[in-house]
Design a protein around this motif. Sequence first.
Motif, PDB file in Angstrom:
ATOM      1  N   VAL A  85    -112.601  34.128 -28.590  1.00  0.00           N
ATOM      2  CA  VAL A  85    -111.522  34.766 -27.841  1.00  0.00           C
ATOM      3  C   VAL A  85    -111.392  34.084 -26.486  1.00  0.00           C
ATOM      4  O   VAL A  85    -112.376  33.933 -25.763  1.00  0.00           O
ATOM      5  CB  VAL A  85    -111.801  36.269 -27.633  1.00  0.00           C
ATOM      6  CG1 VAL A  85    -110.676  36.912 -26.825  1.00  0.00           C
ATOM      7  CG2 VAL A  85    -111.966  36.979 -28.970  1.00  0.00           C
ATOM      8  N   GLU A  86    -110.185  33.674 -26.148  1.00  0.00           N
ATOM      9  CA  GLU A  86    -109.943  33.002 -24.858  1.00  0.00           C
ATOM     10  C   GLU A  86    -109.736  34.036 -23.756  1.00  0.00           C
ATOM     11  O   GLU A  86    -109.043  35.035 -23.944  1.00  0.00           O
ATOM     12  CB  GLU A  86    -108.704  32.111 -24.943  1.00  0.00           C
ATOM     13  CG  GLU A  86    -108.921  30.817 -25.702  1.00  0.00           C
ATOM     14  CD  GLU A  86    -107.709  29.906 -25.610  1.00  0.00           C
ATOM     15  OE1 GLU A  86    -106.917  30.047 -24.645  1.00  0.00           O
ATOM     16  OE2 GLU A  86    -107.531  29.078 -26.507  1.00  0.00           O
ATOM     17  N   LYS A 120     -98.103  26.872 -17.904  1.00  0.00           N
ATOM     18  CA  LYS A 120     -96.892  26.572 -18.672  1.00  0.00           C
ATOM     19  C   LYS A 120     -95.604  26.919 -17.925  1.00  0.00           C
ATOM     20  O   LYS A 120     -94.536  26.956 -18.520  1.00  0.00           O
ATOM     21  CB  LYS A 120     -96.896  27.309 -20.024  1.00  0.00           C
ATOM     22  CG  LYS A 120     -98.064  26.932 -20.925  1.00  0.00           C
ATOM     23  CD  LYS A 120     -98.015  27.691 -22.230  1.00  0.00           C
ATOM     24  CE  LYS A 120     -99.200  27.332 -23.109  1.00  0.00           C
ATOM     25  NZ  LYS A 120     -99.203  28.069 -24.392  1.00  0.00           N
ATOM     26  N   HIS A 164    -108.492  34.066 -19.771  1.00  0.00           N
ATOM     27  CA  HIS A 164    -107.917  33.328 -18.645  1.00  0.00           C
ATOM     28  C   HIS A 164    -108.218  34.097 -17.359  1.00  0.00           C
ATOM     29  O   HIS A 164    -107.511  35.044 -17.009  1.00  0.00           O
ATOM     30  CB  HIS A 164    -106.406  33.156 -18.836  1.00  0.00           C
ATOM     31  CG  HIS A 164    -106.048  32.206 -19.938  1.00  0.00           C
ATOM     32  ND1 HIS A 164    -104.759  31.788 -20.187  1.00  0.00           N
ATOM     33  CD2 HIS A 164    -106.830  31.576 -20.851  1.00  0.00           C
ATOM     34  CE1 HIS A 164    -104.762  30.955 -21.223  1.00  0.00           C
ATOM     35  NE2 HIS A 164    -105.996  30.817 -21.637  1.00  0.00           N
ATOM     36  N   GLU A 178    -110.356  28.957 -17.282  1.00  0.00           N
ATOM     37  CA  GLU A 178    -110.293  29.561 -18.607  1.00  0.00           C
ATOM     38  C   GLU A 178    -111.662  29.428 -19.281  1.00  0.00           C
ATOM     39  O   GLU A 178    -112.393  28.475 -19.010  1.00  0.00           O
ATOM     40  CB  GLU A 178    -109.232  28.871 -19.472  1.00  0.00           C
ATOM     41  CG  GLU A 178    -107.836  28.926 -18.881  1.00  0.00           C
ATOM     42  CD  GLU A 178    -106.837  28.102 -19.688  1.00  0.00           C
ATOM     43  OE1 GLU A 178    -107.251  27.556 -20.733  1.00  0.00           O
ATOM     44  OE2 GLU A 178    -105.673  28.015 -19.278  1.00  0.00           O
ATOM     45  N   ALA A 219    -106.794  43.299 -28.165  1.00  0.00           N
ATOM     46  CA  ALA A 219    -107.137  42.874 -26.798  1.00  0.00           C
ATOM     47  C   ALA A 219    -107.734  44.019 -25.986  1.00  0.00           C
ATOM     48  O   ALA A 219    -108.679  43.824 -25.218  1.00  0.00           O
ATOM     49  CB  ALA A 219    -105.892  42.336 -26.104  1.00  0.00           C
ATOM     50  N   ASN A 279    -103.762  41.124 -19.415  1.00  0.00           N
ATOM     51  CA  ASN A 279    -103.056  39.843 -19.476  1.00  0.00           C
ATOM     52  C   ASN A 279    -103.994  38.635 -19.383  1.00  0.00           C
ATOM     53  O   ASN A 279    -103.560  37.499 -19.514  1.00  0.00           O
ATOM     54  CB  ASN A 279    -101.999  39.763 -18.373  1.00  0.00           C
ATOM     55  CG  ASN A 279    -102.585  39.776 -16.974  1.00  0.00           C
ATOM     56  OD1 ASN A 279    -103.655  40.309 -16.754  1.00  0.00           O
ATOM     57  ND2 ASN A 279    -101.860  39.198 -16.034  1.00  0.00           N
ATOM     58  N   THR A 318    -113.964  30.580 -23.125  1.00  0.00           N
ATOM     59  CA  THR A 318    -113.944  31.151 -24.466  1.00  0.00           C
ATOM     60  C   THR A 318    -115.249  31.894 -24.713  1.00  0.00           C
ATOM     61  O   THR A 318    -116.334  31.368 -24.469  1.00  0.00           O
ATOM     62  CB  THR A 318    -113.786  30.046 -25.537  1.00  0.00           C
ATOM     63  OG1 THR A 318    -112.552  29.356 -25.316  1.00  0.00           O
ATOM     64  CG2 THR A 318    -113.777  30.645 -26.936  1.00  0.00           C
ATOM     65  N   VAL A 362    -106.475  36.392 -24.197  1.00  0.00           N
ATOM     66  CA  VAL A 362    -105.525  35.672 -25.046  1.00  0.00           C
ATOM     67  C   VAL A 362    -105.938  35.876 -26.509  1.00  0.00           C
ATOM     68  O   VAL A 362    -106.866  35.240 -27.002  1.00  0.00           O
ATOM     69  CB  VAL A 362    -105.488  34.170 -24.713  1.00  0.00           C
ATOM     70  CG1 VAL A 362    -104.462  33.461 -25.589  1.00  0.00           C
ATOM     71  CG2 VAL A 362    -105.165  33.969 -23.236  1.00  0.00           C
ATOM     72  N   LEU A 363    -105.255  36.811 -27.173  1.00  0.00           N
ATOM     73  CA  LEU A 363    -105.535  37.127 -28.564  1.00  0.00           C
ATOM     74  C   LEU A 363    -104.196  37.216 -29.273  1.00  0.00           C
ATOM     75  O   LEU A 363    -103.487  38.220 -29.184  1.00  0.00           O
ATOM     76  CB  LEU A 363    -106.301  38.452 -28.665  1.00  0.00           C
ATOM     77  CG  LEU A 363    -107.015  38.762 -29.968  1.00  0.00           C
ATOM     78  CD1 LEU A 363    -108.083  37.715 -30.271  1.00  0.00           C
ATOM     79  CD2 LEU A 363    -107.658  40.139 -29.913  1.00  0.00           C
ATOM     80  N   ASN A 364    -103.825  36.127 -29.956  1.00  0.00           N
ATOM     81  CA  ASN A 364    -102.503  36.052 -30.564  1.00  0.00           C
ATOM     82  C   ASN A 364    -102.275  37.089 -31.652  1.00  0.00           C
ATOM     83  O   ASN A 364    -101.147  37.519 -31.886  1.00  0.00           O
ATOM     84  CB  ASN A 364    -102.272  34.650 -31.141  1.00  0.00           C
ATOM     85  CG  ASN A 364    -102.260  33.588 -30.054  1.00  0.00           C
ATOM     86  OD1 ASN A 364    -101.799  33.829 -28.939  1.00  0.00           O
ATOM     87  ND2 ASN A 364    -102.773  32.409 -30.355  1.00  0.00           N
ATOM     88  N   ALA A 365    -103.349  37.478 -32.331  1.00  0.00           N
ATOM     89  CA  ALA A 365    -103.249  38.493 -33.388  1.00  0.00           C
ATOM     90  C   ALA A 365    -104.546  39.285 -33.422  1.00  0.00           C
ATOM     91  O   ALA A 365    -105.618  38.742 -33.138  1.00  0.00           O
ATOM     92  CB  ALA A 365    -102.985  37.830 -34.738  1.00  0.00           C
TER      93      ALA A 365
END
Length: 209
Positions: A128-129, A11, A131, A137, A95, A112, A139, A115-118
């Motif tokens: 859980v993603e 991104k 990277h 990437e 995380a 880092n 899961t 990837v765990l938004n909450a």
Amino acid sequence: MEVILLERIAKLGQMGQTVKVRDGYARNYLLPAGKALRANAANKARFEAERSVLEARNLERKNEAQEVADVLAGKSFIAVRAAGETGQLYGSVAARDVIEILAAEGFNISRNQVVLNAPIKTVGVHEVEIHLHAEVEITIELNVARTTEEAERQAKGEDLTSAEAIYGVDEDALRPEDFFNPDADYDIEDEQEEASAEGEEAGEEEDDK
């Protein structure tokens, strides 16, 4: 701040691109992690001189990440946590917990990369993603349960938060009137008087004997 990317950043851009980022993001992460250089004439010349080395290093890291991804593929990890009957955890799985669980299985994953938004706050099988690299990437499944036995049941598809699992009844067969009937003529005093009368009758029968 403008920086020159030394590798692909999701991104943000590709290796060699000059992009503008927040000062804090550059100073606290990109620059100290060796993922970027400040965009100036000297660093641009340095990047061009080292491009082939950087590309080879990036390819090596990508291949290493892919090897880890191949091992992780399809794996499920168990997190045993205290929770109520409805499945709500008495805490959460963040995380850092994911990192510790993976580390216990021999996988060295950094904060880092998760990837765990909450935070996870309920029992169940969660995705859980991870990277591992800008271009790799994967899961994984995180089976959060109160015990390893419950985790095994969840892995087989059982929902431990359903009415059937909690109360031993089929929730699809339950009707609202099974819990409360607003039309019922219910009076606690009447019920108490009826119970008392039944008790008196039982006593009189005993005396007659």
